[in-house]
Every structure is written in C-alpha cells, then in structure tokens.
Write a protein that holds these residues in place. Structure first.
Motif, PDB file in Angstrom:
ATOM      1  N   GLY A 113     -28.728  84.390 -34.422  1.00 18.90           N
ATOM      2  CA  GLY A 113     -29.765  83.627 -33.731  1.00 18.90           C
ATOM      3  C   GLY A 113     -29.454  83.519 -32.253  1.00 18.90           C
ATOM      4  N   GLY A 114     -30.433  83.031 -31.507  1.00 19.07           N
ATOM      5  CA  GLY A 114     -30.285  82.929 -30.062  1.00 19.07           C
ATOM      6  C   GLY A 114     -29.217  81.932 -29.651  1.00 19.07           C
ATOM      7  N   SER A 115     -29.147  80.777 -30.330  1.00 20.20           N
ATOM      8  CA  SER A 115     -28.144  79.766 -29.955  1.00 20.20           C
ATOM      9  C   SER A 115     -26.743  80.324 -30.111  1.00 20.20           C
ATOM     10  CB  SER A 115     -28.284  78.515 -30.819  1.00 20.20           C
ATOM     11  OG  SER A 115     -29.565  77.968 -30.704  1.00 20.20           O
ATOM     12  N   VAL A 118     -25.995  82.523 -27.157  1.00 19.02           N
ATOM     13  CA  VAL A 118     -25.746  81.750 -25.931  1.00 19.02           C
ATOM     14  C   VAL A 118     -24.357  81.110 -25.983  1.00 19.02           C
ATOM     15  CG1 VAL A 118     -26.460  79.666 -24.682  1.00 19.02           C
ATOM     16  CG2 VAL A 118     -28.179  81.332 -25.416  1.00 19.02           C
ATOM     17  N   TYR A 147     -34.383  76.140 -21.679  1.00 16.75           N
ATOM     18  CA  TYR A 147     -33.932  75.895 -23.056  1.00 16.75           C
ATOM     19  C   TYR A 147     -33.017  77.035 -23.479  1.00 16.75           C
ATOM     20  CZ  TYR A 147     -33.788  74.991 -28.050  1.00 16.75           C
ATOM     21  OH  TYR A 147     -33.345  74.730 -29.326  1.00 16.75           O
ATOM     22  N   HIS A 148     -31.824  76.680 -23.947  1.00 11.41           N
ATOM     23  CA  HIS A 148     -30.864  77.715 -24.321  1.00 11.41           C
ATOM     24  C   HIS A 148     -30.321  77.512 -25.731  1.00 11.41           C
ATOM     25  CE1 HIS A 148     -30.985  79.381 -20.294  1.00 11.41           C
ATOM     26  NE2 HIS A 148     -30.851  78.151 -19.807  1.00 11.41           N
ATOM     27  N   GLY A 149     -30.973  76.664 -26.529  1.00  8.92           N
ATOM     28  CA  GLY A 149     -30.547  76.542 -27.920  1.00  8.92           C
ATOM     29  C   GLY A 149     -30.245  75.128 -28.339  1.00  8.92           C
ATOM     30  N   GLU A 219     -33.280  81.707 -17.977  1.00  2.00           N
ATOM     31  CA  GLU A 219     -34.266  82.523 -18.692  1.00  2.00           C
ATOM     32  C   GLU A 219     -35.065  83.247 -17.614  1.00  2.00           C
ATOM     33  OE1 GLU A 219     -36.487  79.817 -21.672  1.00  2.00           O
ATOM     34  OE2 GLU A 219     -35.252  78.553 -20.388  1.00  2.00           O
ATOM     35  N   ASP A 252     -30.663  84.709 -20.238  1.00  2.00           N
ATOM     36  CA  ASP A 252     -31.009  84.349 -21.612  1.00  2.00           C
ATOM     37  C   ASP A 252     -32.334  85.042 -21.917  1.00  2.00           C
ATOM     38  OD1 ASP A 252     -31.966  83.256 -23.921  1.00  2.00           O
ATOM     39  OD2 ASP A 252     -31.311  81.215 -23.484  1.00  2.00           O
ATOM     40  N   VAL A 254     -33.526  85.633 -24.896  1.00  2.00           N
ATOM     41  CA  VAL A 254     -33.888  85.378 -26.294  1.00  2.00           C
ATOM     42  C   VAL A 254     -35.406  85.527 -26.478  1.00  2.00           C
ATOM     43  CG1 VAL A 254     -33.963  83.581 -28.089  1.00  2.00           C
ATOM     44  CG2 VAL A 254     -31.846  83.999 -26.824  1.00  2.00           C
ATOM     45  N   ILE A 255     -36.167  85.054 -25.509  1.00  2.00           N
ATOM     46  CA  ILE A 255     -37.628  85.223 -25.592  1.00  2.00           C
ATOM     47  C   ILE A 255     -38.063  86.537 -24.946  1.00  2.00           C
ATOM     48  CG2 ILE A 255     -39.812  84.354 -24.622  1.00  2.00           C
ATOM     49  CD1 ILE A 255     -38.868  81.543 -25.237  1.00  2.00           C
ATOM     50  N   LYS A 281     -34.600  86.433 -31.457  1.00  2.00           N
ATOM     51  CA  LYS A 281     -36.037  86.474 -31.764  1.00  2.00           C
ATOM     52  C   LYS A 281     -36.617  87.871 -32.048  1.00  2.00           C
ATOM     53  CE  LYS A 281     -37.065  82.071 -29.479  1.00  2.00           C
ATOM     54  NZ  LYS A 281     -37.679  81.137 -30.391  1.00  2.00           N
TER      55      LYS A 281
HETATM   56  C1  LIG Z   1     -34.560  81.043 -24.211  1.00  2.00           C
HETATM   57  C2  LIG Z   1     -33.972  80.625 -25.527  1.00  2.00           C
HETATM   58  N1  LIG Z   1     -32.642  80.663 -25.693  1.00  2.00           N
HETATM   59  C3  LIG Z   1     -32.057  80.315 -26.847  1.00  2.00           C
HETATM   60  C4  LIG Z   1     -32.816  79.898 -27.920  1.00  2.00           C
HETATM   61  C5  LIG Z   1     -32.155  79.517 -29.199  1.00  2.00           C
HETATM   62  O1  LIG Z   1     -32.420  80.495 -30.161  1.00  2.00           O
HETATM   63  P1  LIG Z   1     -32.388  80.121 -31.717  1.00  2.00           P
HETATM   64  O2  LIG Z   1     -33.480  79.123 -31.951  1.00  2.00           O
HETATM   65  O3  LIG Z   1     -32.618  81.451 -32.397  1.00  2.00           O
HETATM   66  O4  LIG Z   1     -31.038  79.572 -32.007  1.00  2.00           O
HETATM   67  C6  LIG Z   1     -34.202  79.835 -27.798  1.00  2.00           C
HETATM   68  C7  LIG Z   1     -35.037  79.381 -28.914  1.00  2.00           C
HETATM   69  O5  LIG Z   1     -36.189  79.077 -28.802  1.00  2.00           O
HETATM   70  C8  LIG Z   1     -34.802  80.204 -26.569  1.00  2.00           C
HETATM   71  O6  LIG Z   1     -36.120  80.155 -26.399  1.00  2.00           O
END
Ligand SMILES: Cc1ncc(COP(=O)(O)O)c(C=O)c1O
Length: 462
Positions: A113-115, A118, A147-149, A219, A252, A254-255, A281
């Motif tokens: 996952g993204g968190s 990060v 937002y980074h998790g 981001e 970041d 993730v998006i 994602k």
């Molecule tokens: C920019 C960004 N980083 C990190 C995350 C965290 O990812 P995850 O929800 O898969 O842990 C998100 C989740 O929405 C995000 O938008």
C-alpha cells in the motif's frame, strides 16, 4: 439505499474510512460488484465511478488481463515469505518498474500500500544519511493539505489538520510549508506565487540547518487540498534547492503514478526527477493491495557491505513483494505501456477539461485544474468574491450518490480521475451526471434550480 437490520447492525461493528458512522448509516453505500467504469450496490443500483475507486482503478475495475495474471500466479505460488527469500516474479516486477521510471530510480521495494511505501521511504532516507556521514539529517519537510498515509510517519508528514490533531503528538522531526495555492490571492501571478512558495522551502532548510534536514516530501498533484497543481518551475526550484543542500526530494506518486497525469509518473509530466518516489493505488488498478518505494539506484550502495554483520536496511513487511501483487503489477504496467495509456490520459484530459469548464455557467466554479485525466473543480459562492462553498459540496455528496455518481468531494472542491479505459462518450456520460448532481445540489442549497442547467441541460441523460 435502504439498510436491512443485519447490515445496519454489522455497520455498527466496523467503521468506514473517514466517515462518521451514524451519518454513514443514514446515507449508506454498500458495494456488491464492480466492472470497468461502474459499481453496483447491493440493491442493484449502478454508479459511474468517476474516481477509479479512489484514484486506484486506473484500468477500470476487474481488468481481465490483470485478473488472468493473478489467476496464473495463484496456481503457481500465492505467497513467498520475504524474510526467507524473494519470489522470482517479484524480481520481474522490480525490473518492470525500473524500466518505466525516470532517471536512475531503479532501486525498488514492493509493498502492500501507499502508506507502507511512504513509511519505508522515510526510514530509508534517515538510515541512508546515517550510512553516508550525515547522521544528524533526520527532518522531513512536507506541505499543509498534503496526505501521505494513515500510518504514524505518513500521518506526521501529512498536513491535513483536523484528521491529525486527535492523534497528537506525532512523530518528531516533521516540518510543514504551504503549497502555492494557499497564497495565490496575494500574488499578481500564479507563476510568482509558485516561485515564492518553492523558495520558502530553502528558507526553512537554511534556518533549520541543512545538516538536520533529510528530505522534502510532496505530492506532485496534491489531492487533499483540491488537486493542487503547481507549475513545472515550482518543481525545478525544489529540485535545485534539494540538490544544493543534500536533501532528498521524495515524490509521493501514490495518486499520480501510472499514467493519470499524461506520463507514467508525474515526475515526467513536470520534467523533474526526484531522488525517491512512493507508489501504490493504480499500480494494481485495485485488483490487489500494492505499493512500492523507488529510490536512486546509487543510494542502495550505502547498504552494501562485505560481511553478514555489515549494515543492512532493516525493514520489512510480511506481505512485501507478494507474488500475486507482483504478477498484477507487471500486467498493469504492460497494459499501460502497450496501449500508450499515458498519452491517452493527455488526450482525454484535454476533452475532460473542456467539458468541466462548461460547469462555469452555473456561476459557482472558480477553477478547473489538474493534469491529464486527474482533475479538480473548485466550488465558490460567487466568482467575484471567491468565497468557498462547502455547503454546496456537502449537498453534492448526496445528490451525486442519488444520481449514481461517485467522485471525491471535500466539500469546497470535487475531483475526478476516470479510468483510462474511458472514451469521450463515457466522459460525456460522466459529465452529464456531474452537471445534474451540481444542479440538484444548487437547488437543495439555494432553493431554486439553476437556469443555466435548465437552458443547456445535460448532453447525455443516461
Ligand atoms: C498521496 C498519498 N500518499 C499515500 C497514501 C496512502 O496510501 P494507502 O492508503 O494505500 O496506504 C495515499 C492514500 O490515499 C495518498 O493519496
């Protein structure tokens, strides 16, 4: 939709992310299935998924190529413990990611996952500096509204005030600056505002002492602040500052990763190569949980030694590099590359912007922004004062669901990022739903149906 007593009771035994549950139960959404651009709820109602899950289903829901890749891998090996070794397919996955990343971002650790990505990136950077003679470098600079998790480090780096304050104190060593949109009305040009906010990062680094600052994490297109889209120059300035002070620039993605912004990564869209990227994602299009930390290949050398006792990057997760996720990730990247879906995102993005700009006739849209297929629309009470209009966004949440439309609404802006399998007529269908939902919301908030809707009406009604 209506809730039967069993489901209502079960909802009292869990929580839905970032929802007040009593409120959710009053206006619930229980998904039953999803395919392509649509979800269906348990009552059989269809929803246009304008946001690809939540910036996830970049190839649409249940993409057959991805499902088939997972099925094949499942029959061979569903799990390989990363504590003991690595699945051969995970090596293929690492090679595949390395083939589409910019610069020498070839050092890859897949996660779930993204968190996780990060969290790993921040640990990796701190540890890297300890390995390379700068043990005092530990601080991270990130941005308000970012937002980074949901994990401890990701949350400390995030700038989403109300979501975080309940969990204070956060991890030490995290500093915040404002993204450019925060100051936009104080500058005569957007470009100048971007220059100012980028240069402010250097002021922070210098005043903190560069020997204490490890990284800047941003981001490239900021979702939580309302699809904040800085200029290319903003990122060029950040790049120069980070290089000058031996600070790692972390994107970041993730998006923004995997096609949405018109390139494989937003780094390429903005023409700036960071030192690390965090992904998640869209890398699996939602078929399986996934994430990846990607770093400059030379950074890994800090962790090479001659003996088993030499220092390692001591980090891991049970499901890191999962073979099923690797198989899906490979198929997703192949699908994007073979069909040039990043270029399609640019084309469709231009069409989408033109359609979203038409919403300005309602008199409540300040700006349409974003890159490629990732777009945001800012709502205001009137376009002279630019006063935010959260009541409208709150009503829009209800009317969109009622009309069978799922977007990200927060509540002074909304975002869309339809899957790259969409074509222009799908976007027409989506925009017709947006127009109707906005007209319904305006009627709910102001008491009268906007004349602009009545005169133009939706182009497509189903
Ligand atoms: C920019 C960004 N980083 C990190 C995350 C965290 O990812 P995850 O929800 O898969 O842990 C998100 C989740 O929405 C995000 O938008």
């Amino acid at each position: 939709m209506k809730l039967d007593p069993r489901r209502e009771n079960l909802l009292r035994h869990t929580f839905v992310d970032f929802h007040q549950m009593a409120d959710f139960i009053r206006n619930p959404l229980i998904f039953d299935r999803a395919q392509g651009l649509y979800y269906w709820d348990t009552e059989g109602k269809r929803y246009f998924d304008a946001i690809g899950g939540i910036f996830v289903a970049t190839l649409g829901h249940g993409h057959p190529r991805l499902l088939e890749a997972m099925r094949r891998q499942m029959e061979k090996m569903a799990f390989a413990a990363p504590l003991h070794g690595i699945a051969d397919i995970t090596l293929d996955f690492i090679e595949k990611i390395g083939a589409v990343t910019p610069g020498n971002l070839k050092y890859v650790k897949p996660f779930s996952g993204g968190s996780e990505a990060v969290e790993a990136a921040m640990k990796f950077v701190r540890h890297y500096f300890k390995q390379t003679g700068h043990p005092g470098k530990y601080k991270f600079i990130s941005r308000y509204f970012g937002y980074h998790g949901g994990t401890a480090g990701g949350m400390a780096a995030s700038g989403t005030g109300a979501r975080k304050t309940k969990f204070e104190p956060h991890m030490a060593g995290f500093l915040k600056v404002f993204p450019p949109n925060y100051y936009r009305d104080r500058f005569s040009s957007w470009e100048e505002c971007n220059r100012f906010t980028a240069r402010m990062v250097e002021d922070v680094i210098v005043n903190e002492d560069p020997e204490t600052v490890a990284g800047v994490i941003v981001e490239p297109v900021g979702n939580t602040g309302g699809i904040i889209t800085p200029t290319d120059e903003y990122f060029r300035i950040l790049r120069e500052i980070c290089t000058r002070h031996n600070v790692m620039l972390i994107f970041d993605e993730v998006i923004t990763g995997f096609g949405k912004t018109g390139s494989m990564f937003a780094a390429q869209t903005f023409g700036v190569t960071p030192d690390l990227m965090c992904c998640g994602k869209g890398l699996s299009s939602g078929v399986i949980p996934i994430g990846a930390m990607i770093a400059r290949e030379d950074m890994a050398e800090a962790f090479w030694g001659r003996t088993e006792q030499d220092v390692q990057f001591a980090h891991g997760h049970t499901f890191a590099g999962n073979p099923l996720a690797a198989a899906v990730g490979i198929a997703a990247i192949d699908e994007i590359v073979e069909n040039q879906l990043d270029l399609k995102a640019r084309r469709l993005g231009d069409y989408l912007v033109a359609r979203l700009e038409e919403l300005k006739r309602f008199g409540v849209v300040r700006e349409v922004r974003g890159k490629g297929i990732l777009r945001g629309v800012e709502l205001v009470k009137d376009t002279a004062t630019m006063e935010p209009f959260p009541e409208l966004g709150k009503a829009l949440k209800r009317t969109a669901l009622a009309n069978g439309l799922i977007m990200r609404i927060d509540p002074s802006w909304f975002a869309v990022a339809p899957a790259l399998i969409a074509n222009e007529s799908d976007l027409d269908e989506m925009c017709a739903l947006i127009e109707k939902s906005l007209a319904d919301a305006l009627e709910e908030v102001t008491g009268s149906r906007p004349a602009a809707y009545a005169s133009a009406g939706p182009r497509v009604t189903s």
